[in-house]
Design an enzyme around this catalytic site. Sequence first.
Site, PDB file in Angstrom:
ATOM      1  NE  ARG A  95      -4.135   1.825   0.798  1.00  0.00           N
ATOM      2  CZ  ARG A  95      -5.110   2.162  -0.045  1.00  0.00           C
ATOM      3  NH1 ARG A  95      -5.071   1.770  -1.317  1.00  0.00           N
ATOM      4  NH2 ARG A  95      -6.138   2.872   0.365  1.00  0.00           N
ATOM      5  CB  THR A 372      -8.837  -0.657  -8.371  1.00  0.00           C
ATOM      6  OG1 THR A 372      -8.586   0.556  -7.688  1.00  0.00           O
ATOM      7  CG2 THR A 372      -8.207  -1.782  -7.581  1.00  0.00           C
ATOM      8  CG  ASN A 392      -8.284   6.226  -5.192  1.00  0.00           C
ATOM      9  OD1 ASN A 392      -9.110   5.334  -5.068  1.00  0.00           O
ATOM     10  ND2 ASN A 392      -8.439   7.408  -4.655  1.00  0.00           N
ATOM     11  CG  ASP A 414      -8.579   5.181  -0.734  1.00  0.00           C
ATOM     12  OD1 ASP A 414      -9.635   5.656  -1.196  1.00  0.00           O
ATOM     13  OD2 ASP A 414      -7.992   4.218  -1.249  1.00  0.00           O
ATOM     14  CB  SER A 444     -12.494  -1.353   0.162  1.00  0.00           C
ATOM     15  OG  SER A 444     -12.981  -0.270   0.904  1.00  0.00           O
ATOM     16  N   GLY A 463     -13.470  -1.969  -7.307  1.00  0.00           N
ATOM     17  CA  GLY A 463     -14.821  -1.468  -7.070  1.00  0.00           C
ATOM     18  C   GLY A 463     -14.967  -0.646  -5.810  1.00  0.00           C
ATOM     19  N   GLY A 464     -13.867  -0.060  -5.296  1.00  0.00           N
ATOM     20  CA  GLY A 464     -13.957   0.833  -4.136  1.00  0.00           C
ATOM     21  C   GLY A 464     -14.632   0.147  -2.965  1.00  0.00           C
TER      22      GLY A 464
HETATM   23  O1  DON Z   1      -7.960   1.048  -1.748  1.00  0.00           O
HETATM   24  C1  DON Z   1      -9.138   1.248  -2.022  1.00  0.00           C
HETATM   25  O2  DON Z   1     -10.066   0.778  -1.380  1.00  0.00           O
HETATM   26  C2  DON Z   1      -9.480   2.109  -3.227  1.00  0.00           C
HETATM   27  N1  DON Z   1      -8.385   3.006  -3.522  1.00  0.00           N
HETATM   28  C3  DON Z   1      -9.793   1.199  -4.377  1.00  0.00           C
HETATM   29  C4  DON Z   1     -10.311   1.955  -5.551  1.00  0.00           C
HETATM   30  C5  DON Z   1     -11.078   1.098  -6.474  1.00  0.00           C
HETATM   31  O3  DON Z   1     -11.299  -0.072  -6.297  1.00  0.00           O
HETATM   32  C6  DON Z   1     -11.631   1.750  -7.645  1.00  0.00           C
HETATM   33  N2  DON Z   1     -12.344   0.752  -8.436  1.00  0.00           N
HETATM   34  N3  DON Z   1     -13.112   0.617  -9.215  1.00  0.00           N
END
Ligand code: DON
Length: 565
Positions: A95, A372, A392, A414, A444, A463-464
């Site tokens: 990360r 992502t 991101n 985030d 996430s 998918g955030g």
């Molecule tokens: O780390 C995370 O939770 C977010 N930065 C992930 C972003 C993400 O999955 C965007 N996707 N569609």
Amino acid sequence: MMRWIALLALVALIAPWRLAAAGETPRQMAVATAHPAATAAGREVLQAGGNAFDAAVAVTAVLAVAEPYSSGLGGGGFYLLHQSDSDRDVMIDARERAPGRATRDMYLDAEGEPQPQRSVDGALAAGIPGIPAALDHLAGRYGRLALGESLQPAITVAREGFEVTPMYRRLAGFRREVLADDPGSREIFLDAGELPELGHVIRQPALAATLEHIAREGRDGFYQGELAGRLADGVRKAGGIWSRSDLADYRVVEREPVVSRFRGFEIISAAPPSSGGVALAEILNTYGALVRRAGGLDDRSVLGLHYRIEAMRRAYRDRAEYLGDPDYVDMPIERLTSADYAAGLAVGISPEQATPSSALAPVIIEPEGPHTTHFSIMDADGNYVAATLSINYPFGAGVTVPGTGVLLNDEMDDFSQKPGVPNVYGLIGAEANAIAPGKRPLSSMSPTFVRNDELVGVLGTPGGSRIITMVLGGVLAATRGEPVADWVAQPRIHHQHLPDRVEVEPGMLSEDQRAELELMGHLFEVRDGFGNMQALAWWRADGRLEAASDPRGEGEATVFAVEAP
Ligand code: DON
């Protein structure tokens, strides 16, 4: 005599999976990624004698080139690994970290009001990348091939280029203004400042040279020396705050994954600073307790869906309050993932009525990030990898550092920018996820294994905030014994506590089911196509290996045998 026959019958029944569990290997290999060029690179490296970890290096690097909107050398992520010879699971935390000059209030104006765009667009939004260190760590600690060999396919794609696809156009269109504002990004990712046409070839010679640096010198080729100087200077010139020592100090961290149990399966998933494994454990424990209370339930029945939604609601509340970077905050992980805690939550869940989120202690909303990537790999020896990687937003911060080809992430978004004030996606931060120098923002991303004597499932998705509930859907499908194509294709359902509504894809609910759930107090919003899941299933009882790539995306999944030399 009858006793012997009965015993033999019993042995015959259980033998296939007992044998399979006793050190058997898949014999075949499988790769599922979000881009055909990455799947091809994974396959090439496996055929050349590399293991799943070498293939993870090759796939990561090709995705960094050919899916610039999703992940990259300028980004970070989580790799969940299973090493077959030691029978060990480990998470590589790659990360991003906040730069040393980051401050808690860095995205607030003089009046203390948040300026949301500053954590999304431009160099100030960028954390210190983790992917180059992860590539070096994977190859050096776990791989069989030299780092340079596994990076070769990506160097070739960066030099020769890849073709613009419909997804590229959609995401570059979404970020066109930011890309056009930055001279480095404009030159590479647009065509004379405009959205490139389908089939236009994107070449990245500077990124190829950066990959060659890493191939020759390993992590130091990126985090030390000339390239590091160019990165820190370039970021500062573009308005950011990186220093050379931020880069020199970056390290990946090996962490114990979070393990929970459900329907006789072990669910192995990401540990903090991802919220994925903890939230997944809490949902599965609570849902499992409710299913037992009902004396068994179909996951897709009205009561099954109601209980799933209520379990999601509570887990996302806790995620918001408690979780952050384990190197900075103490978290009640044991309590949140315990059966007793879930039993307590289950007591408060009515079989007839939705609980309004406002009736729970105040919460946090999590953003729905637009991009992502995830990939899943298994080799013939039974090593496997699930990795979810990110910069991101689509195309990250939109800034490409001159002379490096490195597109910066905007993962700083985030973090919570101010307690109680939602960020650009409605994310309200808790203390645990406040900005601090060197800290990792809460994620996430949830690379996950689902495992018992009969099945090894490897899955994940972008998918955030919806990542966790999509992985939950995949886990439930896996525990029902469904084919892997259904894990990735099934319609999705999501609740994240706030906003207090259930998101569903078309086809998730029948009219009658929706009407019944609405009567119980659930509100619905129909949304098209979220996620891009990549999954594998090794059915150990009969040795079958399956792979599937989400039909919502442009990825490719393949299962193949070892070719004779
Ligand atoms: O780390 C995370 O939770 C977010 N930065 C992930 C972003 C993400 O999955 C965007 N996707 N569609």
